[in-house]
Design an enzyme around this catalytic site. Structure first.
Site, PDB file in Angstrom:
ATOM      1  N   PRO A  22       4.734   0.172   0.150  1.00  0.00           N
ATOM      2  CA  PRO A  22       4.386   0.904   1.543  1.00  0.00           C
ATOM      3  C   PRO A  22       3.313   0.267   2.193  1.00  0.00           C
ATOM      4  O   PRO A  22       2.494  -0.279   1.773  1.00  0.00           O
ATOM      5  CB  PRO A  22       3.905   2.332   1.024  1.00  0.00           C
ATOM      6  CG  PRO A  22       3.525   2.286  -0.025  1.00  0.00           C
ATOM      7  CD  PRO A  22       4.146   1.249  -0.915  1.00  0.00           C
ATOM      8  N   MET A  23       3.754  -0.154   3.863  1.00  0.00           N
ATOM      9  CA  MET A  23       2.656  -1.114   4.368  1.00  0.00           C
ATOM     10  C   MET A  23       2.806  -0.231   5.900  1.00  0.00           C
ATOM     11  O   MET A  23       3.760  -0.212   6.734  1.00  0.00           O
ATOM     12  CB  MET A  23       3.032  -2.316   4.619  1.00  0.00           C
ATOM     13  CG  MET A  23       2.564  -3.095   3.139  1.00  0.00           C
ATOM     14  SD  MET A  23       3.146  -4.717   3.001  1.00  0.00           S
ATOM     15  CE  MET A  23       4.913  -4.676   3.043  1.00  0.00           C
ATOM     16  N   THR A  24       1.627   0.283   6.359  1.00  0.00           N
ATOM     17  CA  THR A  24       1.636   0.773   7.635  1.00  0.00           C
ATOM     18  C   THR A  24       1.762  -0.428   8.651  1.00  0.00           C
ATOM     19  O   THR A  24       1.102  -1.393   8.409  1.00  0.00           O
ATOM     20  CB  THR A  24       0.191   1.226   7.869  1.00  0.00           C
ATOM     21  OG1 THR A  24       0.079   2.413   6.997  1.00  0.00           O
ATOM     22  CG2 THR A  24       0.221   1.639   9.589  1.00  0.00           C
ATOM     23  N   GLY A  54       3.888   4.593   5.268  1.00  0.00           N
ATOM     24  CA  GLY A  54       3.503   6.173   5.465  1.00  0.00           C
ATOM     25  C   GLY A  54       4.166   6.809   6.660  1.00  0.00           C
ATOM     26  O   GLY A  54       3.905   6.451   7.801  1.00  0.00           O
ATOM     27  N   GLN A  96       7.739   7.121   2.180  1.00  0.00           N
ATOM     28  CA  GLN A  96       6.580   7.656   1.725  1.00  0.00           C
ATOM     29  C   GLN A  96       6.137   8.807   2.717  1.00  0.00           C
ATOM     30  O   GLN A  96       6.018   8.565   3.921  1.00  0.00           O
ATOM     31  CB  GLN A  96       5.557   6.311   1.659  1.00  0.00           C
ATOM     32  CG  GLN A  96       4.150   6.767   0.971  1.00  0.00           C
ATOM     33  CD  GLN A  96       3.077   5.970   1.158  1.00  0.00           C
ATOM     34  OE1 GLN A  96       2.757   5.782   2.456  1.00  0.00           O
ATOM     35  NE2 GLN A  96       2.646   5.392   0.177  1.00  0.00           N
ATOM     36  N   HIS A 173       2.304  10.408  -1.177  1.00  0.00           N
ATOM     37  CA  HIS A 173       0.907   9.565  -0.924  1.00  0.00           C
ATOM     38  C   HIS A 173      -0.131  10.233  -1.324  1.00  0.00           C
ATOM     39  O   HIS A 173      -0.892  10.997  -0.678  1.00  0.00           O
ATOM     40  CB  HIS A 173       0.956   9.024   0.390  1.00  0.00           C
ATOM     41  CG  HIS A 173       0.206   7.833   0.681  1.00  0.00           C
ATOM     42  ND1 HIS A 173      -0.777   7.265  -0.610  1.00  0.00           N
ATOM     43  CD2 HIS A 173      -0.044   7.032   1.599  1.00  0.00           C
ATOM     44  CE1 HIS A 173      -1.240   6.124  -0.009  1.00  0.00           C
ATOM     45  NE2 HIS A 173      -0.841   5.862   1.427  1.00  0.00           N
ATOM     46  N   ASN A 176      -5.525   6.409  -1.437  1.00  0.00           N
ATOM     47  CA  ASN A 176      -6.047   5.475  -0.361  1.00  0.00           C
ATOM     48  C   ASN A 176      -6.678   6.380   0.769  1.00  0.00           C
ATOM     49  O   ASN A 176      -6.839   6.332   1.757  1.00  0.00           O
ATOM     50  CB  ASN A 176      -4.978   4.754   0.529  1.00  0.00           C
ATOM     51  CG  ASN A 176      -4.355   3.689  -0.344  1.00  0.00           C
ATOM     52  OD1 ASN A 176      -4.798   3.486  -1.504  1.00  0.00           O
ATOM     53  ND2 ASN A 176      -3.571   3.043   0.280  1.00  0.00           N
ATOM     54  N   TYR A 178      -6.194   9.732   1.869  1.00  0.00           N
ATOM     55  CA  TYR A 178      -5.507  10.635   2.785  1.00  0.00           C
ATOM     56  C   TYR A 178      -5.315  12.064   2.161  1.00  0.00           C
ATOM     57  O   TYR A 178      -6.130  12.140   1.243  1.00  0.00           O
ATOM     58  CB  TYR A 178      -3.900  10.020   3.120  1.00  0.00           C
ATOM     59  CG  TYR A 178      -4.037   8.793   3.778  1.00  0.00           C
ATOM     60  CD1 TYR A 178      -4.715   8.463   5.059  1.00  0.00           C
ATOM     61  CD2 TYR A 178      -3.624   7.666   3.314  1.00  0.00           C
ATOM     62  CE1 TYR A 178      -4.971   7.352   5.556  1.00  0.00           C
ATOM     63  CE2 TYR A 178      -3.953   6.139   3.809  1.00  0.00           C
ATOM     64  CZ  TYR A 178      -4.520   6.273   5.102  1.00  0.00           C
ATOM     65  OH  TYR A 178      -4.458   4.745   5.622  1.00  0.00           O
ATOM     66  N   ASN A 233     -11.296   4.637   3.180  1.00  0.00           N
ATOM     67  CA  ASN A 233     -11.672   6.035   3.571  1.00  0.00           C
ATOM     68  C   ASN A 233     -12.708   6.761   3.145  1.00  0.00           C
ATOM     69  O   ASN A 233     -12.572   8.166   2.694  1.00  0.00           O
ATOM     70  CB  ASN A 233     -10.384   6.938   3.852  1.00  0.00           C
ATOM     71  CG  ASN A 233      -9.327   6.320   5.094  1.00  0.00           C
ATOM     72  OD1 ASN A 233      -9.800   6.028   5.976  1.00  0.00           O
ATOM     73  ND2 ASN A 233      -8.063   6.359   4.745  1.00  0.00           N
ATOM     74  N   SER A 292       0.965  -2.345  -9.027  1.00  0.00           N
ATOM     75  CA  SER A 292       0.766  -3.287  -7.752  1.00  0.00           C
ATOM     76  C   SER A 292      -0.842  -3.677  -7.835  1.00  0.00           C
ATOM     77  O   SER A 292      -1.460  -3.136  -8.479  1.00  0.00           O
ATOM     78  CB  SER A 292       1.023  -2.394  -6.713  1.00  0.00           C
ATOM     79  OG  SER A 292       0.025  -1.197  -6.511  1.00  0.00           O
ATOM     80  N   GLY A 293      -1.071  -4.459  -6.771  1.00  0.00           N
ATOM     81  CA  GLY A 293      -2.317  -4.851  -6.422  1.00  0.00           C
ATOM     82  C   GLY A 293      -2.393  -6.656  -6.379  1.00  0.00           C
ATOM     83  O   GLY A 293      -2.698  -7.014  -7.552  1.00  0.00           O
ATOM     84  N   GLY A 294      -2.151  -7.056  -5.525  1.00  0.00           N
ATOM     85  CA  GLY A 294      -2.560  -8.717  -5.251  1.00  0.00           C
ATOM     86  C   GLY A 294      -1.387  -9.555  -6.338  1.00  0.00           C
ATOM     87  O   GLY A 294      -1.967 -10.531  -6.744  1.00  0.00           O
ATOM     88  N   ARG A 316       1.922  -7.479   1.015  1.00  0.00           N
ATOM     89  CA  ARG A 316       1.726  -8.447   1.935  1.00  0.00           C
ATOM     90  C   ARG A 316       2.745  -9.698   1.756  1.00  0.00           C
ATOM     91  O   ARG A 316       3.382 -10.177   3.018  1.00  0.00           O
ATOM     92  CB  ARG A 316       0.174  -9.038   2.032  1.00  0.00           C
ATOM     93  CG  ARG A 316      -0.716  -7.937   2.585  1.00  0.00           C
ATOM     94  CD  ARG A 316      -2.139  -8.382   2.760  1.00  0.00           C
ATOM     95  NE  ARG A 316      -3.118  -7.507   3.406  1.00  0.00           N
ATOM     96  CZ  ARG A 316      -4.155  -7.465   3.331  1.00  0.00           C
ATOM     97  NH1 ARG A 316      -4.787  -8.788   2.907  1.00  0.00           N
ATOM     98  NH2 ARG A 316      -5.224  -6.677   3.978  1.00  0.00           N
TER      99      ARG A 316
END
Length: 359
Positions: A22-24, A54, A96, A173, A176, A178, A233, A292-294, A316
């Site tokens: 998921p990517m804003t 999201g 999401q 979600h 991060n 939220y 955040n 996930s992650g890089g 990305r």
């Protein structure tokens, strides 16, 4: 190779083990998904599973400019365009559900919406608004127990709407920084009622949301994203974090949550999630585990081969490589993304990246 093998996610059959994270992207108009968004997701439908950006479950959850919601009839109709476009390309899609809580600003919300949170603790920094640029975060309203029950029902309604819109399922979600994550952390949750204080109480909101959504649409359609050790955040690791998250995951396990999606943002400057806790969380969870992650091709292959994850999520790389699955399969060079257009309106940096059309 395992990366490109089919996989059964509950009752949903995936063509491969590659997940679009998921990517804003901030391309919705009046918070309603549109044709441009349908084109964007359809271009990336070769992913085994797409998890959407999201999406606000209610008007109080609309934190950012131009993010989509799924609480109105117009929004459901907009999402139908997206899911149909993805399905026409043979893809599968989970929506999401992201309630932003205190990570919000009234200028990005409907006139009668409220910025709410577990506790009235203001975020540091500023929030971008289309109308007045960067603005300081407002002090959020502390949610009453009635507000909490209403928010749970908003997640339920949004989940039902997601299924009506044609999605295979939803991702809650809880990462991060939220709303759900705000309840989990003692840095943002300083309540003294049954939703705060102890780790067990801080976990309560996340578990009750998951339970209610599962009751509404079925456990095989509900995944959860978590980010222990995340610092986005204004959150940060805290004493007892491992034990709290293991208890949380145990509860999700008992509910039959279809997947657990673990965020590791160490590649973007956050503290690394210790390998030991990743292993414990995966061991504690019986169903699908998304790492996930890089990730790059080698890391993703290694994770699957070492049984450190069942699915692997890329963020990305999917922005600038709509045909990422094809490029990974043939070990081709990836196009780097244009950071300046991550959140800007329009097709530039969104649907204009070159890609190989599926034959």
């Amino acid at each position: 190779m395992k990366l490109f093998s089919s996989y059964s996610l509950g009752n949903t059959s995936l063509n491969n083990r590659i997940v679009m994270a998921p990517m804003t992207r901030c391309r919705a108009e009046n918070n309603i998904p549109n044709e441009l968004m349908a084109e964007y997701y359809a271009q990336r439908a070769s992913a085994g599973l797409i998890i959407t950006e999201g999406t606000a479950p209610s008007k109080n959850g609309l934190g950012y400019a131009r993010i989509p919601g799924i609480y109105s009839e117009a929004q459901v109709e907009g999402w139908k365009k997206v899911t149909q476009a993805v399905h026409q390309q043979g893809g599968k899609i989970f929506i999401q559900l992201m309630h932003t809580g205190r990570a919000s600003h009234p200028l990005n919300m409907e006139a009668d919406a409220r910025v709410v949170a577990p506790s009235p603790i203001v975020l540091s920094g500023e929030m971008y608004t289309d109308s007045e640029g960067n603005q300081p975060y407002p002090v959020p309203e502390q949610m009453t127990e009635q507000d909490i029950q209403e928010a749970i029902q908003e997640f339920v309604n949004a989940a039902k709407n997601s299924i009506e819109a044609g999605a295979e399922g939803v991702e809650l979600h809880a990462a991060n920084g939220y709303l759900i994550n705000q309840f989990l952390s003692p840095l943002s949750n300083q309540r003294t009622d049954s939703y705060g204080g102890s780790a067990e109480n801080r976990n309560r909101f996340a578990i009750e949301v998951a339970q209610a959504v599962i009751d509404a649409i079925g456990a095989d359609k509900v995944g959860v994203r978590i980010s222990p050790y995340g610092v986005f955040n204004d959150l940060a690791p805290f004493d007892g974090i491992d034990e709290q998250y293991l208890s949380l995951v145990d509860a999700f396990n008992n509910l039959g949550v279809v997947y657990l999606h673990l965020v590791d943002h160490s590649g973007m400057g956050a503290p690394e999630v210790p390998v030991s806790i990743k292993e414990k969380l995966k061991e504690a969870f019986n169903n699908t585990f998304i790492a996930s992650g890089g990730l790059d091709r080698k890391k993703a292959i290694d994770i699957l081969e070492a049984d450190q994850g069942d699915l692997v999520a890329f963020g990305r790389p999917f922005i600038s490589n709509p045909d990422l699955v094809h490029r990974l399969k043939d070990d081709l060079e990836l196009t780097p993304p244009d950071f300046d257009t991550f959140y800007t309106p329009g097709e530039k940096g969104y649907t204009d990246y070159a890609f190989k059309v599926a034959e």
